[in-house]
Design an enzyme around this catalytic site. Structure first.
Site, PDB file in Angstrom:
ATOM      1  N   CYS A   1       4.961  -2.162 -21.198  1.00 53.08           N
ATOM      2  CA  CYS A   1       5.615  -3.332 -21.735  1.00 53.08           C
ATOM      3  C   CYS A   1       4.601  -4.705 -21.250  1.00 53.08           C
ATOM      4  CB  CYS A   1       6.858  -3.563 -20.921  1.00 53.08           C
ATOM      5  SG  CYS A   1       7.967  -4.959 -22.038  1.00 53.08           S
TER       6      CYS A   1
ATOM      7  N   HIS B   1      10.168   1.674 -22.323  1.00 59.02           N
ATOM      8  CA  HIS B   1      10.206   1.692 -20.877  1.00 59.02           C
ATOM      9  C   HIS B   1      10.580   3.057 -20.476  1.00 59.02           C
ATOM     10  CE1 HIS B   1      10.247  -2.722 -19.358  1.00 59.02           C
ATOM     11  NE2 HIS B   1      10.666  -2.890 -20.704  1.00 59.02           N
TER      12      HIS B   1
ATOM     13  N   GLU C   1       9.806   4.347 -17.637  1.00 62.17           N
ATOM     14  CA  GLU C   1      10.162   4.580 -16.470  1.00 62.17           C
ATOM     15  C   GLU C   1      11.773   4.769 -16.073  1.00 62.17           C
ATOM     16  OE1 GLU C   1      11.033   0.534 -16.954  1.00 62.17           O
ATOM     17  OE2 GLU C   1       9.714   1.522 -17.675  1.00 62.17           O
TER      18      GLU C   1
END
Length: 262
Positions: free
Chosen positions: A123, A231, A233
């Site tokens: 990002c 994202h 993660e």
């Protein structure tokens, strides 16, 4: 110590990965922060040891930091990059900035590339790489004709904000397609800004349905490089595509660590 003991210690050593922290103000105090969701997949899936560097102290010790690590991992954040760094006026003055991180990460990126360190970015981190290499950012991607609105609704529960929003297609025939598969895969979407003009040496690896660049790499350098706009993660251990990404980065860092130990 015997050579056997030395070899065992070397084999047991995990790669060390630098993560730059961001500024956050709380009750009149300035904090340096890093969200757990970014740290845990680096440890659990990449098998690396995070080294968190405060961006508030400047870059005087940058070379020392990089001498201690086997990779660099640039995370997302709630702040935008200062548009002056890519020659524009600020079109989102109500959005927070983190100039300490800007001024730390941009030279960090250039130095990491020179050292041949594996580089992974998410990002904001993706946008930092592009700016560091002379590219630019759509400050309001949601106002660009042809692009969808990729922002989350801040009123939604976090699990909804990070839910699947659209698909991403890896560039056919690329190493990224070999890693992720040829079929489009679903990702979340939590960004108002996006890549505009690609920086020097930057090549798109994947795009969203509306054509927005969702992943890129630097094919002209020898080391692993990957930047993604979504994202991975978020609940990474439960997402097979996230597992592939973090595992690939960890493998690259282990290769770098092995070179260091030779």
């Amino acid at each position: 110590m015997s050579s056997n003991d030395s070899n065992k210690r070397s084999a047991a050593r995990k790669p060390v990965v630098l993560m730059s922290m961001g500024t956050q103000e709380r009750k009149g105090h300035a904090y340096q922060v890093m969200t757990h969701k970014y740290i845990t997949p680096l440890a659990e899936l990449s098998g690396c040891v995070p080294l968190l560097a405060p961006s508030c102290c400047g870059v005087d010790d940058l070379d020392q930091y990089l001498s201690m690590v086997d990779g660099v991992y640039l995370t997302g954040a709630g702040s935008n990059i200062d548009p002056a760094l890519y020659g524009q006026k600020n079109k989102t003055p109500s959005k927070g900035q983190d100039k300490n991180r800007d001024l730390f990460d941009i030279p960090l990126i250039r130095a990491a590339l020179e050292r041949g360190l594996p580089l992974f970015a998410i990002c904001r981190g993706m946008q930092e790489i592009n700016v560091a290499l002379g590219g630019s950012i759509h400050q309001k991607a949601y106002e660009v004709p042809g692009f969808n609105d990729h922002r989350e609704d801040s009123n939604d529960p976090v699990a909804v904000q990070y839910g699947d929003r659209h698909t991403v297609q890896a560039l056919p025939g690329s190493w990224f397609a070999a890693l992720m598969g040829d079929a489009p895969f679903a990702v979340n979407s939590l960004h108002g800004q996006a890549i505009d003009r690609l920086g020097d040496g930057v090549e798109a690896l994947a795009r969203a349905e509306d054509g927005l660049i969702e992943a890129f790499h630097l094919p002209g350098v020898a080391q692993f490089t990957l930047a993604v706009q979504w994202h991975p993660e978020w609940q990474a251990t439960q997402n097979p595509h996230s597992v592939k990404i973090f595992s690939a980065f960890g493998d690259a860092c282990r290769q770098r660590a092995a070179q260091r130990d030779q």
